[in-house]
Design an enzyme around this catalytic site. Structure first.
Site, PDB file in Angstrom:
ATOM      1  N   GLU A   8     -30.042  81.356  29.381  1.00  0.00           N
ATOM      2  CA  GLU A   8     -31.276  81.845  29.993  1.00  0.00           C
ATOM      3  C   GLU A   8     -32.108  80.693  30.534  1.00  0.00           C
ATOM      4  OE1 GLU A   8     -35.640  82.955  29.861  1.00  0.00           O
ATOM      5  OE2 GLU A   8     -34.555  81.412  28.760  1.00  0.00           O
ATOM      6  N   ASP A  54     -29.420  80.293  24.092  1.00  0.00           N
ATOM      7  CA  ASP A  54     -29.596  78.858  24.323  1.00  0.00           C
ATOM      8  C   ASP A  54     -31.018  78.405  24.042  1.00  0.00           C
ATOM      9  OD1 ASP A  54     -30.411  80.366  26.581  1.00  0.00           O
ATOM     10  OD2 ASP A  54     -30.335  78.597  27.865  1.00  0.00           O
TER      11      ASP A  54
END
Length: 485
Positions: free
Chosen positions: A145, A78
């Site tokens: 994350e 991400d």
């Protein structure tokens, strides 16, 4: 073809350009994950996913290197979605638009996603490039994350086969990271009472914008402006003298990004409107004097507006403004153990308001658990004084430095040999997933490296082109130098 194709190493930059073309903000990584799964299968690589969506790809050792220690290259899928207020961009649908600006690659009006897209691209480029020599190799790409380390929390023991983990999420070429801060989210929820705005009042929107923003860990020591705290400061100083009625306040979008802008809807008596505007102009002058060295583009705007919403009662207004103004923000303490590194900090990241309540979301970071506990206690005490409900959640551990780490020694030695200079061995005041990986894999030897990225978590994010080339050379030479089991 992307203009990034002219850059070297080309396979890495081509893969990064493809990553930019597929939307992948936190909680919306699935399209990118599916692309990577298909890509790996097309290359005949073993690929699988775990229950939380993490991707694991395996590639056999280069001929003659089968006896080397196995390595896992790790990145997260991400990116942080931040944009300038005048940029029209839907991070769930629109591609990032990277471009070359001199020595840097930047994005048009948004975060670039070099954090951690360059690391991800480097790991995939190693898989794709048959000229890179390596032992048994794994690539681990984790989910979400940036918004809570969901993938790292969900990583199960026994899935990885590697002896060594190379995290690719560092952001300074020439620095080797062997430790990082842990963190915890803190949410204060304050109940509100409202009443009708009196007759004879005019309504305005007060906006503070143009601040740099940035990474709430790696850049917390720079003294950047926090729009939430600045709004609270102004309102604390002047709400009573203006007899201002606070209707709404919103600032920041992510707990791990320093808030670049925020706004408040305020009603003031018509005969005090000119005074309100004058105080706002004076406040801008104060901020330019105080923050001018680091914040060059600060703007304070007052615009007439209309709303049907009721205003907070004076009691609710004061409770909320006092709470937000009193909240600590920024560096709490510098580390004694690691010179030049922040030990404990917090970021007052997101403030929002509904009809019934106001919510303040902070991210606390510390190299030591007691540092987190100390700040949690401060915020809980403030909440009790203000009548707010407090919740601390999502705690994740730091990564304890290991001065005797063999892989850290190998990286230092390889770097010295390649570039004829000694790299800095560092602990970063940001959350890397290594601390969480240590729970299911306590014996795994870990290190973190990466190219130079500035302005992460903000639209000023950029990656230094030459440093990507140096990082690639270091990474590939390191894989070649991994010792036998």
């Amino acid at each position: 073809m992307s203009e990034l194709s002219q850059l070297s190493p080309q396979p890495l930059w081509d893969i990064f350009a493809k990553i930019c073309s597929i939307p992948h903000p936190s909680y919306h990584e699935e399209q990118l994950a599916e692309h990577i799964l298909s890509w790996a299968k097309e290359k005949g690589l073993h690929v699988e996913r775990d229950l939380v969506g993490n991707i694991l790809i395996r590639k056999p050792a280069t001929a003659g290197m089968e006896n080397r220690k196995a390595v896992v290259l790790q990145a997260h899928l991400d990116m942080v979605p931040q944009k300038n207020n005048d940029t029209v961009h839907d991070f769930t649908k629109d591609p990032i638009q990277p471009y070359i600006d001199g020595e840097w690659v930047k994005a048009r009006g948004t975060t670039l996603g070099a954090d951690n897209g360059i690391g991800m691209a480097s790991a995939l480029a190693v898989l794709a490039d048959e000229t890179v020599a390596h032992g048994p190799l794994e690539v681990l790409l984790t989910m979400t994350e940036e918004a809570g380390m969901d993938g790292a929390f969900g990583l199960q023991a026994g899935w990885l086969q590697a002896d060594i983990l190379i995290n690719t999420d560092s952001e300074e070429e020439g620095e080797i990271y062997m430790g990082c801060a842990g963190g915890i989210d803190f949410i204060s929820t304050l109940p509100l009472q409202r009443e009708a705005v009196p007759a004879g009042y005019e309504t305005y929107k007060l906006t503070i914008k143009g601040l740099k923003g940035g990474h709430s860990g790696a850049e917390i020591h720079l003294g950047l402006g926090n729009a939430n705290k600045l709004l609270a400061r102004f309102l604390f100083a002047h709400a009573a003298e203006l007899d201002a009625r606070l209707i709404d306040l919103n600032g920041g979008t992510l707990r791990n990004a320093i808030p670049r802008e925020g706004s408040a809807i305020v009603a003031v008596p018509a005969d005090k409107a000119a005074q309100f505007k004058d105080l706002a102009a004076k406040f801008l002058s104060i901020l330019q004097n105080e923050l001018g060295a680091v914040e060059k583009n600060t703007t304070v705007l007052v615009e007439a507006t209309t709303t049907d919403k009721a205003a907070l009662t004076a009691k609710s207004r004061d409770a909320f403004i006092n709470l937000l103004n009193a909240m600590p923000n920024g560096v709490i303490r510098n580390s004694d153990a690691v010179k030049g590194v922040v030990e404990t900090s917090l970021n007052v990241g997101v403030v929002s308001m509904t009809d019934e309540s106001a919510e303040i979301i902070c991210l606390i970071r510390s190299l030591i658990d007691s540092g987190k506990d100390y700040v949690v206690g401060m915020l809980e005490a403030l909440g009790q004084l203000a009548g707010a409900q407090s919740v601390a959640k999502g705690s994740y551990p730091g990564w304890q430095p290991d001065a005797d780490s063999p892989v850290m020694g190998l990286v230092r030695e390889t770097y010295q040999k390649l570039f004829n200079k000694t790299p800095n061995i560092m602990v970063i005041h940001a959350g890397l997933e290594c601390g969480l990986f240590k729970k299911p894999y306590p014996e795994m030897d870990m290190v973190s490296i990466g190219p130079t990225i500035t302005g992460p978590h903000s639209p000023d994010e950029q990656v230094h082109i030459a440093s990507v080339g140096q990082y690639w050379i270091l990474l590939t030479e390191l894989l070649k130098a991994i010792p036998a089991k």
